[in-house]
Every structure is written in structure tokens, then in C-alpha cells.
Design a protein around this motif. Structure first.
Motif, PDB file in Angstrom:
ATOM      1  N   MET A   1       0.843  -1.197   0.000  1.00 56.99           N
ATOM      2  CA  MET A   1       0.000   0.000   0.000  1.00 56.99           C
ATOM      3  C   MET A   1       0.875   1.243   0.000  1.00 56.99           C
ATOM      4  N   ILE A   2       0.256   2.360  -0.375  1.00 57.01           N
ATOM      5  CA  ILE A   2       0.978   3.628  -0.382  1.00 57.01           C
ATOM      6  C   ILE A   2       0.347   4.545   0.659  1.00 57.01           C
ATOM      7  N   ILE A   3       1.199   5.108   1.497  1.00 49.29           N
ATOM      8  CA  ILE A   3       0.698   6.036   2.506  1.00 49.29           C
ATOM      9  C   ILE A   3       1.192   7.430   2.124  1.00 49.29           C
ATOM     10  N   VAL A   4       0.258   8.284   1.781  1.00 48.78           N
ATOM     11  CA  VAL A   4       0.624   9.647   1.385  1.00 48.78           C
ATOM     12  C   VAL A   4       0.512  10.543   2.613  1.00 48.78           C
ATOM     13  N   LEU A   5       1.631  11.185   2.955  1.00 46.94           N
ATOM     14  CA  LEU A   5       1.598  12.075   4.123  1.00 46.94           C
ATOM     15  C   LEU A   5       1.152  13.480   3.723  1.00 46.94           C
ATOM     16  N   LYS A   6       0.571  14.168   4.670  1.00 48.59           N
ATOM     17  CA  LYS A   6       0.160  15.563   4.426  1.00 48.59           C
ATOM     18  C   LYS A   6       1.403  16.419   4.245  1.00 48.59           C
ATOM     19  N   PRO A   7       1.315  17.498   3.456  1.00 51.23           N
ATOM     20  CA  PRO A   7       2.495  18.369   3.307  1.00 51.23           C
ATOM     21  C   PRO A   7       2.948  18.927   4.661  1.00 51.23           C
ATOM     22  N   THR A   8       2.014  18.984   5.598  1.00 48.26           N
ATOM     23  CA  THR A   8       2.338  19.564   6.916  1.00 48.26           C
ATOM     24  C   THR A   8       2.853  18.512   7.912  1.00 48.26           C
ATOM     25  N   ALA A   9       2.924  17.257   7.490  1.00 44.05           N
ATOM     26  CA  ALA A   9       3.330  16.183   8.425  1.00 44.05           C
ATOM     27  C   ALA A   9       4.722  16.456   8.987  1.00 44.05           C
ATOM     28  N   THR A  10       4.872  16.224  10.275  1.00 48.88           N
ATOM     29  CA  THR A  10       6.176  16.483  10.904  1.00 48.88           C
ATOM     30  C   THR A  10       7.051  15.232  10.827  1.00 48.88           C
ATOM     31  N   GLU A  11       8.328  15.425  11.062  1.00 48.66           N
ATOM     32  CA  GLU A  11       9.306  14.337  11.082  1.00 48.66           C
ATOM     33  C   GLU A  11       8.888  13.287  12.127  1.00 48.66           C
ATOM     34  N   GLU A  12       8.418  13.795  13.252  1.00 47.04           N
ATOM     35  CA  GLU A  12       8.025  12.919  14.364  1.00 47.04           C
ATOM     36  C   GLU A  12       6.835  12.035  13.961  1.00 47.04           C
ATOM     37  N   GLN A  13       5.853  12.664  13.277  1.00 49.10           N
ATOM     38  CA  GLN A  13       4.677  11.898  12.830  1.00 49.10           C
ATOM     39  C   GLN A  13       5.097  10.827  11.823  1.00 49.10           C
ATOM     40  N   LYS A  14       6.015  11.214  10.939  1.00 53.48           N
ATOM     41  CA  LYS A  14       6.504  10.248   9.931  1.00 53.48           C
ATOM     42  C   LYS A  14       7.189   9.069  10.622  1.00 53.48           C
ATOM     43  N   GLU A  15       8.066   9.370  11.557  1.00 53.10           N
ATOM     44  CA  GLU A  15       8.812   8.316  12.261  1.00 53.10           C
ATOM     45  C   GLU A  15       7.867   7.367  13.005  1.00 53.10           C
ATOM     46  N   LYS A  16       6.815   7.918  13.571  1.00 53.27           N
ATOM     47  CA  LYS A  16       5.846   7.117  14.323  1.00 53.27           C
ATOM     48  C   LYS A  16       5.179   6.092  13.388  1.00 53.27           C
ATOM     49  N   ILE A  17       4.800   6.572  12.207  1.00 56.88           N
ATOM     50  CA  ILE A  17       4.151   5.682  11.224  1.00 56.88           C
ATOM     51  C   ILE A  17       5.140   4.618  10.756  1.00 56.88           C
ATOM     52  N   LEU A  18       6.367   5.062  10.491  1.00 58.02           N
ATOM     53  CA  LEU A  18       7.377   4.106   9.992  1.00 58.02           C
ATOM     54  C   LEU A  18       7.649   3.019  11.022  1.00 58.02           C
ATOM     55  N   SER A  19       7.771   3.407  12.281  1.00 55.45           N
ATOM     56  CA  SER A  19       8.087   2.374  13.278  1.00 55.45           C
ATOM     57  C   SER A  19       6.902   1.441  13.470  1.00 55.45           C
ATOM     58  N   LYS A  20       5.694   1.971  13.326  1.00 56.40           N
ATOM     59  CA  LYS A  20       4.499   1.129  13.419  1.00 56.40           C
ATOM     60  C   LYS A  20       4.506   0.091  12.283  1.00 56.40           C
ATOM     61  N   LEU A  21       4.766   0.605  11.078  1.00 49.91           N
ATOM     62  CA  LEU A  21       4.768  -0.300   9.913  1.00 49.91           C
ATOM     63  C   LEU A  21       5.846  -1.372  10.058  1.00 49.91           C
ATOM     64  N   LYS A  22       7.027  -0.962  10.518  1.00 48.17           N
ATOM     65  CA  LYS A  22       8.130  -1.926  10.694  1.00 48.17           C
ATOM     66  C   LYS A  22       7.754  -2.969  11.739  1.00 48.17           C
ATOM     67  N   SER A  23       7.080  -2.523  12.800  1.00 46.97           N
ATOM     68  CA  SER A  23       6.719  -3.486  13.857  1.00 46.97           C
ATOM     69  C   SER A  23       5.711  -4.518  13.340  1.00 46.97           C
ATOM     70  N   TYR A  24       4.968  -4.161  12.299  1.00 44.21           N
ATOM     71  CA  TYR A  24       4.041  -5.129  11.688  1.00 44.21           C
ATOM     72  C   TYR A  24       4.714  -5.945  10.583  1.00 44.21           C
ATOM     73  N   GLY A  25       6.008  -5.729  10.399  1.00 47.26           N
ATOM     74  CA  GLY A  25       6.777  -6.531   9.430  1.00 47.26           C
ATOM     75  C   GLY A  25       6.758  -6.005   8.005  1.00 47.26           C
ATOM     76  N   PHE A  26       6.369  -4.745   7.814  1.00 47.53           N
ATOM     77  CA  PHE A  26       6.343  -4.201   6.448  1.00 47.53           C
ATOM     78  C   PHE A  26       7.732  -3.787   5.998  1.00 47.53           C
ATOM     79  N   LYS A  27       8.011  -3.975   4.723  1.00 40.95           N
ATOM     80  CA  LYS A  27       9.235  -3.456   4.134  1.00 40.95           C
ATOM     81  C   LYS A  27       8.922  -2.043   3.636  1.00 40.95           C
ATOM     82  N   ILE A  28       9.785  -1.090   3.964  1.00 40.08           N
ATOM     83  CA  ILE A  28       9.479   0.314   3.694  1.00 40.08           C
ATOM     84  C   ILE A  28      10.282   0.847   2.512  1.00 40.08           C
ATOM     85  N   HIS A  29       9.596   1.552   1.633  1.00 40.70           N
ATOM     86  CA  HIS A  29      10.265   2.277   0.538  1.00 40.70           C
ATOM     87  C   HIS A  29       9.816   3.727   0.635  1.00 40.70           C
ATOM     88  N   LEU A  30      10.771   4.594   0.875  1.00 41.74           N
ATOM     89  CA  LEU A  30      10.427   6.010   1.076  1.00 41.74           C
ATOM     90  C   LEU A  30      10.662   6.828  -0.176  1.00 41.74           C
TER      91      LEU A  30
END
Ligand code: PEP
Ligand code: MN
Length: 339
Positions: A1-30
Motif C-alpha cells: 500500500m501507499i501512505i501519502v503524508l500531508k504536506p504539513t506532516a512532521t518528522e516525528e509523525q513520519k517516524e511514528k508511522i514508519l516504526s508502526k509499519l516496521k513493527s508489523y513486518g512491512f518493508k518500507i520504501h520512502l
């Protein structure tokens, strides 16, 4: 799936999503654009259960990727990728010409070719050292000696080198002696080899398999991209058909079809695509007119004496003439061929 972040998304919000996805075993492509960040998450979406990602702060939308290939698909990235090797550019409005012999035959010959290519303004030289020959009794290439000649000639004339890798055991050698690694048609579905070059960051030219569909071609590219190497240049080089007049049938319609489905640059090899030197020029021009981001042409100082593919190799004077016509068509196509 593709997760599109808001232009206003902060670094912290991005990191939170990434760590969540990693904890569920997703491979991430940024894909971090100027405007916004897009996260490609490859994995089993069922693991998310009823914890929708849209509810995360900073997320604009979550879109499923319906194509079987994901990281290389246009769904993942809308704009064309630009792949730069030295001063040569492929894609996103740039076109580069690659030329050189089928095989490096000796030091003098490759120096001769390199000198002429440099004079013509070519930036990338090809040459096989480990050759995928149908017969075990045919010339197999000079091996590492050929790689060394190729690199020495390229360095002397400030050219980039592309050469074919057939065996993952040779990767270290190729890291040292090449600028672009070619995966040949016969190895397009050598999945272990694809994964290994995917672990590198060196650009890869992936040639279409002899009997491969466009979907299979893009799935092969996905093997490379899935390991994190997005520097992939796709090469249409003809597919097998029933007619014996040409070695292969060059599928120029593959160019717009691939471009509709992927952001990766597409180049065309009219030499292997036709197997006939009298077809190389016209098919090279047609490829550029069809939107190709480059062409790869086999040249030889004396094609009649070539140790491999002499029938489809053009001499260096013929190459000069074709190159000036390619530049004209590139202009019509709004493609920049200069740096
Ligand atoms: C080559 O480019 O040297 C070659 C062998 O081409 P293909 O893999 O397309 O047959
Ligand atoms: Mn060849």
C-alpha cells in the motif's frame, strides 16, 4: 500500500508511522519529494487488522497498490525517474546513447572504440567480458582481463562503463570495474542475481527476457527495487517470434506501455533487437521517436572480423552518422541529449 503524508506532516509523525509499519513486518520504501513524503509499505496488510493507518496524525490517505509490481509502479511514484551515471542522464527528459562492442576482444580494439566514442560525444561505453553464449564452444569473452581493458580505456577517455554480470560470485569485480551493471536477457529471471544487484546502489540495466511479457519484465525489476536499489534502467531488446528474417522482433510499443506503468527510464537495444546491421539505424531512430530514454548500439572497428555479433555491429563511421540523426529526433521529442 501507499501512505501519502500531508504536506504539513512532521518528522516525528513520519517516524511514528514508519516504526508502526516496521513493527508489523512491512518493508518500507520512502519517496521524499519536495511537496510531500510517500511511504511504500510492502507486506501482509491483514496484519494491520482493524487499526487503520489513516487515523495516524500526518496521514493524508492510504491507497492500495493493485499492480503485481509495486515499488517500480507509477502508483508508487508519479514523476519519471532520472538516473545519472557520471554526466550521462537517462529519463525525465534526458536521453543518453550507449555504444561499444559486443565483446571486448583485446586492449587495442577497445581503446580504438573508446577514442572514437569520446570524439562523438558518447558518455557510456558498453563491452562484454563475461559473455552469455548459446554454445559453450563460442568465444566466451576475456573475463576479468576484458573488464580491466574496458575500465582502462574508459578511464583514459573519461567514459562510463556498462558490462554484463552473469554470476553473483563476480559482484566484487564488477563493483570495481563497472559503472553500470547489465543483467542480460537470459538472466532476466535469475531472481537470486536480481536480488544481489538490488543490494548494491550501482545503476543496473535490466534487459527484457527473450520470451518475457512486459509484466514479467517489470516484476523482474521489482526484485531489484525491493532490495532498495531503484537505479534501474529497463532495456527493450526484442522478443522471440516466428519470423526468421530478424534475430528478434523489436517491441517498440513496449516503450509507451512501460512508461504508462512505471516511472523507470526505458532504453532500446536495436542491435540485439534485430540482429541486422542494416536495421540498427532505423530502429534506433524509431526508438527515440517512440519515447525511449536512450539507445544501446553495438559498434566494432571491423565488424567483419568481430568475435561475436559481427552481423549486427556497425562500424564507427556508420555510428557517427546515426548519432547525428538521433540528436535530431531527440530534439523533436524534447529530449536533452547534452548535459
Ligand atoms: C549484450 O547486450 O551483450 C547481450 C548479450 O544482449 P542480450 O542479453 O539482450 O541478448
Ligand atoms: Mn552482442
Amino acid at each position: 500500500m501507499i501512505i501519502v503524508l500531508k504536506p504539513t506532516a512532521t518528522e516525528e509523525q513520519k517516524e511514528k508511522i514508519l516504526s508502526k509499519l516496521k513493527s508489523y513486518g512491512f518493508k518500507i520504501h520512502l519517496s521524499e519529494g519536495v511537496e510531500r513524503t510517500i511511504i511504500g509499505a510492502i507486506g501482509d496488510e491483514r496484519t494491520l487488522g482493524d487499526r487503520p493507518l489513516v487515523s495516524f496524525e500526518g496521514v493524508e490517505k492510504v491507497v492500495p497498490i493493485l499492480k503485481p509490481y509495486k515499488v517500480v509502479s507509477r502508483d508508487f511514484r508519479k514523476d519519471d525517474a532520472l538516473i545519472q551515471v557520471g554526466s550521462a542522464k537517462f529519463g525525465a527528459g534526458y536521453l543518453s546513447v550507449i555504444a561499444g562492442p559486443c565483446s571486448v576482444e583485446n586492449e587495442e580494439m577497445i581503446f580504438n572504440v573508446a577514442e572514437r566514442l569520446k570524439k562523438a560525444g558518447v558518455k557510456v561505453m558498453r563491452g562484454g567480458a563475461f559473455k552469455p553464449r548459446t554454445s559453450p564452444y563460442a568465444f566466451q569473452g576475456l573475463g576479468v582481463e576484458g573488464l580491466k581493458y574496458l575500465k582502462k580505456a574508459a578511464d583514459t577517455y573519461n567514459l562510463m562503463v556498462v558490462t554484463e554480470l552473469m554470476d553473483p560470485r563476480d559482484i566484487d569485480m564488477f563493483i570495481e570495474y563497472s559503472d553500470i551493471i547489465q543483467i542480460g536477457a537470459r538472466n532476466m529471471q535469475n531472481f537470486r542475481l536480481l536480488s544481489e544487484v538490488g543490494k548494491l546502489r550501482k545503476p543496473v540495466i535490466l534487459k527484457r527476457g527473450l520470451c518475457s511479457t512486459i509484466k514479467e519484465f517489470l516484476m523482474a525489476a521489482e526484485y531489484i527495487a525491493n532490495e532498495g536499489n531503484y537505479n534501474i534502467i529497463l532495456c527493450e531488446r526484442g522478443i522471440r517470434s516466428f519470423d526468421t528474417e530478424t534475430r528478434n522482433v523489436l517491441d517498440l510499443s513496449a516503450i509507451p506501455v512501460i512508461k504508462a506503468n512505471s516511472y523507470l527510464p526505458v532504453i532500446v537495444d536495436p542491435s540485439h533487437g534485430t540482429g541486422r546491421k542494416d536495421c540498427v539505424g532505423s530502429m534506433a531512430l524509431a526508438a527515440v521517436a517512440a519515447g525511449a530514454d536512450g539507445v544501446m548500439i553495438e559498434v566494432h572497428p571491423k565488424p567483419e572480423e568481430a568475435l561475436s555479433d559481427g552481423d549486427q555491429s556497425i562500424n564507427l563511421d556508420e555510428f557517427d552518422k546515426i548519432l547525428s540523426k538521433i540528436k535530431n529526433i531527440a530534439k523533436i521529442m524534447d529530449k536533452s541529449i547534452e548535459d
